[in-house]
Design a protein around this motif. Structure first.
Motif, PDB file in Angstrom:
ATOM      1  N   UNK A   1      35.660  33.214  38.009  1.00 10.55           N
ATOM      2  CA  UNK A   1      36.702  32.288  38.463  1.00 10.55           C
ATOM      3  C   UNK A   1      37.442  32.875  39.663  1.00 10.55           C
ATOM      4  N   UNK A   2      37.981  32.022  40.511  1.00 10.08           N
ATOM      5  CA  UNK A   2      38.715  32.532  41.669  1.00 10.08           C
ATOM      6  C   UNK A   2      40.037  33.178  41.271  1.00 10.08           C
TER       7      UNK A   2
ATOM      8  N   UNK B   1      39.211  40.119  43.077  1.00 17.05           N
ATOM      9  CA  UNK B   1      38.110  40.279  42.129  1.00 17.05           C
ATOM     10  C   UNK B   1      36.824  39.771  42.780  1.00 17.05           C
ATOM     11  N   UNK B   2      35.786  39.589  41.977  1.00 16.13           N
ATOM     12  CA  UNK B   2      34.490  39.180  42.515  1.00 16.13           C
ATOM     13  C   UNK B   2      34.465  37.730  42.976  1.00 16.13           C
ATOM     14  N   UNK B   3      35.355  36.906  42.424  1.00 16.58           N
ATOM     15  CA  UNK B   3      35.369  35.499  42.807  1.00 16.58           C
ATOM     16  C   UNK B   3      36.111  35.276  44.109  1.00 16.58           C
ATOM     17  N   UNK B   4      36.263  34.015  44.484  1.00 18.55           N
ATOM     18  CA  UNK B   4      36.997  33.665  45.691  1.00 18.55           C
ATOM     19  C   UNK B   4      38.461  34.091  45.582  1.00 18.55           C
ATOM     20  N   UNK B   5      39.069  34.332  46.735  1.00 20.49           N
ATOM     21  CA  UNK B   5      40.512  34.543  46.810  1.00 20.49           C
ATOM     22  C   UNK B   5      41.101  33.333  47.521  1.00 20.49           C
ATOM     23  N   UNK B   6      41.937  32.622  46.793  1.00 20.70           N
ATOM     24  CA  UNK B   6      42.536  31.382  47.275  1.00 20.70           C
ATOM     25  C   UNK B   6      44.052  31.573  47.276  1.00 20.70           C
ATOM     26  N   UNK B   7      44.731  31.004  48.254  1.00 21.57           N
ATOM     27  CA  UNK B   7      46.173  31.143  48.341  1.00 21.57           C
ATOM     28  C   UNK B   7      46.878  29.803  48.371  1.00 21.57           C
TER      29      UNK B   7
ATOM     30  N   UNK C   1      42.065  19.595  46.519  1.00 19.40           N
ATOM     31  CA  UNK C   1      41.555  20.654  47.378  1.00 19.40           C
ATOM     32  C   UNK C   1      41.129  21.856  46.551  1.00 19.40           C
ATOM     33  N   UNK C   2      41.967  22.275  45.636  1.00 15.26           N
ATOM     34  CA  UNK C   2      41.671  23.477  44.847  1.00 15.26           C
ATOM     35  C   UNK C   2      40.538  23.260  43.859  1.00 15.26           C
ATOM     36  N   UNK C   3      40.330  22.016  43.440  1.00 16.03           N
ATOM     37  CA  UNK C   3      39.229  21.760  42.510  1.00 16.03           C
ATOM     38  C   UNK C   3      37.880  22.089  43.143  1.00 16.03           C
ATOM     39  N   UNK C   4      37.838  22.088  44.478  1.00 18.12           N
ATOM     40  CA  UNK C   4      36.611  22.451  45.178  1.00 18.12           C
ATOM     41  C   UNK C   4      36.421  23.947  45.361  1.00 18.12           C
ATOM     42  N   UNK C   5      37.385  24.734  44.864  1.00 21.50           N
ATOM     43  CA  UNK C   5      37.319  26.198  45.025  1.00 21.50           C
ATOM     44  C   UNK C   5      37.047  26.895  43.700  1.00 21.50           C
ATOM     45  N   UNK C   6      36.468  26.209  42.753  1.00 23.46           N
ATOM     46  CA  UNK C   6      36.312  26.744  41.407  1.00 23.46           C
ATOM     47  C   UNK C   6      35.373  27.946  41.379  1.00 23.46           C
ATOM     48  N   UNK C   7      34.333  27.943  42.202  1.00 26.09           N
ATOM     49  CA  UNK C   7      33.362  29.037  42.170  1.00 26.09           C
ATOM     50  C   UNK C   7      33.144  29.559  43.587  1.00 26.09           C
TER      51      UNK C   7
END
Length: 201
Positions: A17-18, A91-97, A195-201
């Protein structure tokens, strides 16, 4: 200036998970958007750093010398500090702000200086008072900017200029406007959730 912040954290709810980093506005703290973060991206690991600059008791992420007048030397130092902090918690997943007002400004500043660090960002009512230099490395990033057309703190032309700058770097850029001022309205939260729902993986 140490590289650490007081911060609040919630563990990821799924493997890969991000990480969602949450940045409060002036006068807020690490709790301001924490519950919202869990609603917007339920699977994410949440990190919410507390601004370490006090302006008359109101917490911020960098100093200013007056309303709409930034201490640029301090901003550069604290941009570096925030980038180092984010690298330390990545972590290993995306970093979203997600940041609001002063929090959006420090988030944008990190993206300008370290384009490889943040995969996607929601900038709510940002105010970037300088013209960033062109940046390589933002082409595969995604940015959502939300703003009020009558915002007395963050004028609409400067918001549009920031969106145009990101687009010129090849960043996938979207702007969502409302007809009000500096307040966050429901339409912004709906846009952020989408927008954030598209950043799940």
């Amino acid at each position: 200036m140490t590289e650490s912040y007081v911060f609040k954290e919630h563990p990821a709810q799924a493997a890969g998970a991000p990480t969602l980093a949450l940045f409060h506005g002036t006068g807020g703290d690490e709790n301001q958007f924490f519950a919202l973060g869990r609603q917007l991206l339920p699977s994410a690991r949440l990190i919410a750093p507390r601004g370490d600059v006090s302006e008359g008791g109101a917490l911020r992420y960098f100093r200013r010398t007056g309303e709409g007048v930034y201490d640029m030397d301090d901003l550069r130092q604290r941009t570096d500090k925030m980038a180092n902090f984010l690298r330390s918690v990545k972590t290993d997943g995306k970093l979203v702000g997600l940041g609001y007002s002063n929090g959006a400004n420090i988030l944008a500043a990190v993206m300008f200086a370290y384009p490889d660090l943040i995969d996607a960002a929601v900038l709510m009512h940002p105010l970037i008072l300088w013209q960033p230099e062109p940046v390589e490395g933002l082409k595969d990033r995604k940015v959502l900017i939300t703003a009020g057309r009558r915002d007395p703190i963050c004028p609409a032309p400067q918001t549009q200029a920031l969106a145009d700058w990101f687009a010129a770097q090849g960043t996938e850029t979207e702007v969502v406007w409302h007809e009000g001022g500096h307040e966050i309205v429901q339409a912004e939260l709906v846009a952020a959730a989408r927008f954030l729902s598209g950043q799940q993986v």
